[in-house]
Design a protein around this motif. Sequence first.
Motif: not given
Length: 116
Positions: A95-96, A98, A100, A102, A106, A108-112, A116
Amino acid sequence: MALPSGCDVATLTQALQSADPDEQMQALDACYAMLTDPTLWYWLIGFTVVSALVGALIGKYKNAVVRDTLLGLALGPIGWGISLLLPKAVPKPPCRACGKPITAGDKYCRHCGAPL
Ligand SMILES: [Zn+2]
């Protein structure tokens, strides 16, 4: 009458067809002793560990260590073959926002949650 000393199909079949219960028990004991022989289990455990380690090595090359370790553990050399035949897993892009990994597709990032 010769009593069976080892465990093989011929002596076991012969003993189980015999009317003598002592002979039957002796044949079953011989098979039980063979199954509980620790040497057999050392080999089996050693083989399982080696299978998992080789699977892990293949997995390292294929970017799927967990998958290939489990395949090696469960199936041994057959699992190695399956691992080698499976395509090399593509590492997930980070992910640009966070950093993590991806999943492609997707929004949207699942983490933050960053778009995307
Ligand atoms: Zn993110």
